[in-house]
Motif scaffolding. Structure first.
Motif, PDB file in Angstrom:
ATOM      1  N   ARG A 136      -3.983   2.317   1.683  1.00 59.05           N
ATOM      2  CA  ARG A 136      -3.272   1.644   2.762  1.00 59.05           C
ATOM      3  C   ARG A 136      -4.283   1.043   3.741  1.00 59.05           C
ATOM      4  N   ARG A 138      -5.725  -0.568   7.195  1.00 67.09           N
ATOM      5  CA  ARG A 138      -5.557  -0.523   8.644  1.00 67.09           C
ATOM      6  C   ARG A 138      -5.443  -1.952   9.189  1.00 67.09           C
ATOM      7  N   THR A 139      -4.491  -2.184  10.007  1.00 69.07           N
ATOM      8  CA  THR A 139      -4.274  -3.520  10.560  1.00 69.07           C
ATOM      9  C   THR A 139      -4.786  -3.568  11.999  1.00 69.07           C
ATOM     10  N   TYR A 164     -11.591  -0.002   6.956  1.00 69.43           N
ATOM     11  CA  TYR A 164     -10.205  -0.488   7.015  1.00 69.43           C
ATOM     12  C   TYR A 164      -9.260   0.391   6.210  1.00 69.43           C
ATOM     13  N   ASP A 166      -6.945   3.188   6.024  1.00 70.26           N
ATOM     14  CA  ASP A 166      -6.208   3.844   7.095  1.00 70.26           C
ATOM     15  C   ASP A 166      -6.237   5.354   6.971  1.00 70.26           C
ATOM     16  N   SER A 167      -6.673   5.903   5.844  1.00 71.81           N
ATOM     17  CA  SER A 167      -6.650   7.350   5.638  1.00 71.81           C
ATOM     18  C   SER A 167      -7.951   8.023   6.053  1.00 71.81           C
ATOM     19  N   ASN A 169     -11.660   7.840   8.813  1.00 74.06           N
ATOM     20  CA  ASN A 169     -12.170   7.298  10.067  1.00 74.06           C
ATOM     21  C   ASN A 169     -13.693   7.370  10.064  1.00 74.06           C
TER      22      ASN A 169
END
Length: 577
Positions: A136, A138-139, A164, A166-167, A169
């Motif tokens: 997924r 990240r937007t 990018y 999303d899972s 950081n």
């Protein structure tokens, strides 16, 4: 007859002891440590840092080469570009689903067989859309905002940035390459995996040492920095131009070392200079034995200094403390050091003179106290004055003198209030009553008529107030221009825990110079305002009771009357002081 040596002066002793105790250890340590420490820093420490940096460069190059290899498989030739082109050309739903699943299957095989690959997707910059992502996204997805580490016609490498995916950081590297799809502007975007750079960057990946890394692009611009305060991103590396051919150097409080890749970008290691001292500190432990010997010598000389300096100084301290004890026994012991003995003699002589002055001052104070008592015996007792006024009051009543009776009675009440005992509590109600008595006297005294309007908030009547604070304000109104048909307004309000007092008249007004004298001038000329105390008394009593919490303001103008405004804390301030 024995030979007597002349005592050595303190000056010569102190110079000799300090030279021996300070110069000996420093000279020995200085010659021994200079060459050894300098050799350790130049050779062992710098070679260790350079070796670690080369290993970091190799790790990073392998990671980027792996990204380049995978991007070539997926973007240049092969089945996937052809499948994507067919997907965009067909309108048949069933065929599109088949093609979509086949592309996803191909991508899954590649990513599964290469664990160092993280997020992978196809990006359409014209529309901002992404497709075939394996995680997924990240937007907002905007690779054009990323810091470019190296750019070539067929591929672009981006420096460390937040993934990018999303899972996670974490910070990752990424690359983007254009895909050969006819009639479409499509790019392949690939990031490094979750653990691909686990040991390389700090503090994002919990690296514990103080070494930090920078990534420079081909032009020496900082694409990524782990110390953004000193080396901000998107700026040129400070030592790039001056020391382009050098692999190490110093900048500010940092030691830096650089390694350049085959593609032209560089990785730089920065280390605080104080970290270089760690190796020196380890080496210094080898000299502990020698240092202990030197310290023992220094302690021995320090003991000699204490014996020659601190003991005499302790005698001086005792002599100074005894200055305030006039009956303390006088010391006669000497130090056997000529300079100290002479100083002790001077202190003891001064002490005797100070004791004599103490006795003389005590005698003068006793005589002054006796004179004060004698002076009080001859002062007029205020009660005698008020009792006399009571006698005049009853004589006026018995003789039918009502006007005199009214004047004497008001005067007696006013004097009784103003001559009240020191520390006796007073309230706004008491001040209003005394003001009314004062105004009654003034109505009789002046040959013109004036009206007084007293408007008091009932809640304020019981509030504490300094004694004799309203009368000087009203007297100021009478003094500065109220004449026939004059009008004086006295208003007292309670607002937000503040007592607001306003005294306003319609008289001739005052000049700015007069107002400044009333507010600021402490000269004798200002004493004629009020009953010998006047506005100066008001200012001082406000300062004594309220400090900076009270405000006194005067507004006036020619033929516009005068307004005096007081603002006091409703709590009463320090009225018991």
């Amino acid at each position: 007859m024995g030979i007597r040596f002349r005592p050595v002066t303190f000056k010569k002793r102190i110079i000799l002891i300090f030279l021996v105790s300070i110069l000996t250890p420093f000279v020995c340590l200085g010659f021994l440590s200079f060459y050894t420490i300098d050799s350790i820093i130049d050779n062992k420490v710098e070679s260790t840092i350079q070796g670690r940096l080369k290993q970091d460069l190799l790790t990073l190059e392998n990671t980027l080469n792996n990204l380049n290899h995978v991007s070539q498989q997926l973007a240049i030739g092969g089945r996937i570009p052809a499948l994507i082109e067919r997907l965009h050309q067909t309108d048949q739903p069933y065929e599109r689903v088949e093609l979509f699943n086949e592309i996803k299957s191909e991508l899954n095989v590649i990513t599964f067989s290469n664990p160092n690959i993280g997020l992978l997707l196809f990006y359409y910059p014209d529309t901002g859309a992404v497709q075939f992502e394996n995680f997924r996204v990240r937007t907002p997805f905007a690779p054009e905002r990323l810091s470019i580490m190296a750019s070539y016609p067929e591929i672009t490498y981006y420096g460390p940035h937040r993934s990018y995916n999303d899972s996670i950081n974490q910070y990752v590297f990424s690359t983007m390459r254009q895909v050969n799809v006819a009639g479409r502007n499509v790019y392949l975007y690939i990031e490094t995996g979750r653990n691909a750079l686990e040991t390389l960057f700090a503090p994002q990946n919990r690296k514990s040492d103080s070494r930090r890394l920078l990534i420079l692009d081909n032009d020496g611009m900082i694409a990524f920095s782990e110390n953004r305060e000193v080396f901000p991103e998107s700026t040129r590396f400070p030592a790039y131009d001056a020391e382009a051919l050098s692999d190490s150097g110093y900048y500010g409080n940092f030691f830096w070392s650089k390694e350049t890749s085959n593609q032209g970008w560089s990785i730089v290691s920065i280390l605080p200079q104080n970290e270089l001292n760690l190796e020196r500190n380890r080496w210094l432990w080898q000299f502990t034995g020698f240092t202990v010997v030197v310290l023992l010598i220094a302690v021995f000389f320090a003991w000699l200094l204490r014996k020659m300096v601190y003991k005499p100084l302790d005698k001086f301290n005792k002599e100074i403390k005894s200055l305030i004890l006039s009956h303390a026994p006088e010391e006669t012991e000497l130090t056997r050091i000529p300079e100290f003995d002479y100083t002790l003699y001077q202190i003891r002589s001064m002490k005797r003179k100070i004791w004599n002055l103490y006795e003389e001052i005590e005698q003068k104070e006793r005589r002054r106290a006796d004179l004060e008592v004698e002076k009080l015996l001859y002062q007029i007792n205020p009660h005698f004055l008020m009792n006399t006024l009571d006698t005049v009051h009853w004589l006026a009543v018995m003789n039918g003198q009502k006007e005199i009776d009214r004047v004497v009675l008001s005067l007696n009440k006013l004097l009784y209030y103003n001559l009240g005992k020191k520390g006796e509590a007073s309230t706004i109600g008491d001040e209003i009553q005394a003001l009314k008595e004062y105004l009654q006297l003034q109505q009789i005294r002046y040959d013109f008529r004036f009206d007084v309007d007293i408007d008091v908030d009932e809640l304020a009547l019981s509030l504490p107030s300094p004694r004799f604070i309203l009368q000087p304000l009203v007297e100021n109104a009478l003094y500065h221009g109220v004449s026939d048909d004059g009008y004086i307004y006295v208003g007292i309000r309670l607002r937000d825990d503040r007592l607001e007092i306003e005294v306003r008249d319609n008289g001739a007004g005052m000049s700015r110079e007069t107002i400044d004298k009333l507010l600021h001038d402490d000269a004798n000329e200002s004493e004629k305002v009020g009953m010998g105390i006047g506005m100066r008394y008001v200012r001082r009593i406000l300062k004594a009771h309220y400090g900076d919490k009270a405000r006194l303001e005067i507004e006036s103008g020619h033929d516009r009357g005068t307004t005096v405004m007081l603002s006091l804390p409703a709590s009463g301030g320090d009225l018991d002081a």
